[in-house]
Design an enzyme around this catalytic site. Structure first.
Site, short mmCIF file in Angstrom:
data_model
loop_
_atom_site.label_atom_id
_atom_site.label_comp_id
_atom_site.label_asym_id
_atom_site.label_seq_id
_atom_site.Cartn_x
_atom_site.Cartn_y
_atom_site.Cartn_z
N ARG A 109 0.87 -1.19 0.00
CA ARG A 109 0.00 0.00 0.00
C ARG A 109 0.90 1.22 0.00
O ARG A 109 1.75 1.37 0.88
CB ARG A 109 -0.90 0.00 1.24
CG ARG A 109 -1.62 1.31 1.45
CD ARG A 109 -2.69 1.26 2.51
NE ARG A 109 -3.85 0.51 2.05
CZ ARG A 109 -5.03 0.52 2.66
NH1 ARG A 109 -5.22 1.22 3.76
NH2 ARG A 109 -6.03 -0.19 2.16
N HIS A 161 -7.65 0.75 -6.09
CA HIS A 161 -7.77 -0.15 -4.93
C HIS A 161 -8.32 -1.50 -5.43
O HIS A 161 -9.45 -1.88 -5.12
CB HIS A 161 -8.68 0.48 -3.87
CG HIS A 161 -8.55 -0.11 -2.51
ND1 HIS A 161 -7.70 -1.15 -2.21
CD2 HIS A 161 -9.19 0.19 -1.34
CE1 HIS A 161 -7.81 -1.46 -0.93
NE2 HIS A 161 -8.71 -0.66 -0.38
N GLN A 200 -9.81 -4.33 -3.13
CA GLN A 200 -11.13 -3.98 -2.62
C GLN A 200 -12.21 -4.35 -3.63
O GLN A 200 -13.28 -4.86 -3.27
CB GLN A 200 -11.18 -2.47 -2.33
CG GLN A 200 -12.50 -1.99 -1.79
CD GLN A 200 -12.79 -2.51 -0.39
OE1 GLN A 200 -11.98 -2.34 0.50
NE2 GLN A 200 -13.94 -3.14 -0.19
N ASP A 226 -17.55 6.26 -0.99
CA ASP A 226 -16.25 6.19 -0.31
C ASP A 226 -16.05 7.55 0.37
O ASP A 226 -16.79 8.51 0.09
CB ASP A 226 -15.15 5.92 -1.36
CG ASP A 226 -13.77 5.76 -0.74
OD1 ASP A 226 -13.66 5.48 0.47
OD2 ASP A 226 -12.77 5.93 -1.48
N CYS A 277 -16.34 0.84 1.07
CA CYS A 277 -15.13 0.06 1.36
C CYS A 277 -14.68 0.20 2.80
O CYS A 277 -13.92 -0.62 3.29
CB CYS A 277 -14.02 0.44 0.39
SG CYS A 277 -13.47 2.15 0.56
N ARG A 281 -12.86 -9.21 1.74
CA ARG A 281 -11.45 -8.90 1.45
C ARG A 281 -10.60 -10.15 1.70
O ARG A 281 -9.69 -10.47 0.92
CB ARG A 281 -10.96 -7.75 2.36
CG ARG A 281 -11.61 -6.40 2.11
CD ARG A 281 -11.22 -5.81 0.77
NE ARG A 281 -9.78 -5.66 0.64
CZ ARG A 281 -9.07 -4.63 1.13
NH1 ARG A 281 -9.69 -3.66 1.77
NH2 ARG A 281 -7.76 -4.57 0.94
N1 NVA Z 1 -10.24 6.36 -1.03
C1 NVA Z 1 -9.85 5.90 0.29
C2 NVA Z 1 -10.02 4.43 0.42
C3 NVA Z 1 -9.70 3.89 1.80
C4 NVA Z 1 -9.82 2.40 1.88
C5 NVA Z 1 -8.40 6.30 0.56
O1 NVA Z 1 -7.58 6.18 -0.36
O2 NVA Z 1 -8.11 6.75 1.66
N1 CP Z 2 -11.11 -0.66 2.79
C1 CP Z 2 -9.83 -0.63 3.22
O1 CP Z 2 -8.89 -0.78 2.45
O2 CP Z 2 -9.70 -0.43 4.55
P1 CP Z 2 -8.34 -0.15 5.32
O3 CP Z 2 -7.86 1.21 4.90
O4 CP Z 2 -8.73 -0.21 6.77
O5 CP Z 2 -7.36 -1.20 4.96
#
Ligand code: NVA
Ligand code: CP
Length: 311
Positions: free
Chosen positions: A102, A129, A132, A225, A265, A293
């Site tokens: 990530r 993502h 997800q 989201d 998500c 997930r």
């Molecule tokens: N769009 C959000 C998704 C979190 C799972 C982010 O990137 O923070």
């Molecule tokens: N949906 C998701 O990726 O959650 P986290 O940021 O908690 O991993």
């Protein structure tokens, strides 16, 4: 055969995505029956950004596959600090069977993939993502009996990673994907045109709209989201005022098909992009989605490791 990476949703063809989702359903039905990482083979799971669901679901999932997860916050390591990301990935590839990461810019993940000789998996970047989306599509299959021909409306920040992934993965699954957000928060045109190319083979479609009611009208799935993604907290943009019309509340949900499934998500900012009554209501699938997930990522890892010539 060369190593397969999963950096963005369209790295899986429609048939491959279907195979991964079929395997995920089988793994969910018989949770401890699949141990392709027994040995154990190790998997590095690296975080440049925070996480709850991704961190736990990969850690638990790798263990359930018989493997050894090595979960690391990169701030505490030399990963990409004082050496290139490619060099670090080259070294890690001698230890582990896959690298899950990530991070911020997609170019960082591309650098890791360029150096790695094992599969690299995107656990969220600024652009996408895709793990997800595998979970979301598994949830849509469960709730709607399939994905092809179903309409998914994503409302909110239509320029973020989730919007891009809904466009690419949704059409790969044969869905009609509508996204709607305020001016200045539109998806990248290159992603929309790539999604349109895929939709031409699968029978799906895309629509980029401004009006949230038009997007949600008759939809089988309604998704949203956060309006402020990780890394955007201090970008100086007003991430509330332009978004209020895109909140999923009972009025907006009333425009969807009866019994439409609601996805988020998570983490959710209750009272912002989604109201409590919708989040906790009978149409919400958000906890199943989070559980999925685990199953989807187990299937992805097993599939990637069998698809390529990785160790
Ligand atoms: N769009 C959000 C998704 C979190 C799972 C982010 O990137 O923070
Ligand atoms: N949906 C998701 O990726 O959650 P986290 O940021 O908690 O991993």
């Amino acid at each position: 055969m060369s190593v397969r990476h999963f950096l963005r949703d369209d790295d899986l063809s429609p048939g491959e995505q279907e195979a991964v989702l079929d395997l995920a359903a089988a793994m969910k039905a018989d949770r401890f029956a699949f141990t392709p990482l027994a040995g154990p083979r190790s998997v590095a799971v690296l975080f440049d950004k925070q996480s709850l669901r991704t961190r736990f679901s990969f850690d638990v999932g790798i263990a359930e596959l018989g493997g050894h997860p090595i979960v690391v916050d990169t701030q505490g390591t030399h990963f990409g600090r004082g050496e290139t990301l490619g060099d670090a990935a080259r070294v890690l590839s001698r230890y582990v069977s896959a690298i899950v990461m990530r991070t911020f810019g997609d170019e960082r993940l591309a650098e890791v993939a360029a150096g790695a000789t094992v599969p690299v998996v995107n656990a969220l970047t600024d652009g996408f993502h895709p793990c997800q989306l595998l979970a979301d599509l598994l949830t849509v299959r469960e709730r709607c009996g399939g994905t092809a021909g179903r309409t998914l409306a994503y409302v909110g920040d239509a320029g973020n990673n989730m919007a891009h992934s809904y466009l690419l993965a949704g059409v790969t699954a044969g869905m009609h994907v509508r996204v709607a957000g305020p001016p200045g928060y539109d998806p990248l045109p290159s992603i929309v045109s790539r999604a349109d190319e895929i939709a031409a083979w699968t029978g799906g479609s895309t629509q980029v709209l401004r009006d949230p009611h038009e997007a949600v009208d008759g939809a089988d799935v309604v998704a949203t989201d956060t309006w402020t993604s990780m890394g955007q907290e201090k970008d100086g943009r007003d991430r509330l005022t332009p978004f209020w019309p895109y909140q999923i509340n009972k009025d907006l949900l009333a425009a969807a098909a009866p019994g439409a499934v609601v996805l988020h998500c998570l983490p959710a900012h209750r009272g912002e992009e989604i109201t409590d009554d919708v989040m906790d209501g009978p149409q919400s699938a958000v906890v199943d989605q989070a559980e999925n997930r685990l199953h989807a990522q187990k299937a992805l890892l097993a599939w990637l490791l069998s698809a390529g010539d990785a160790r």
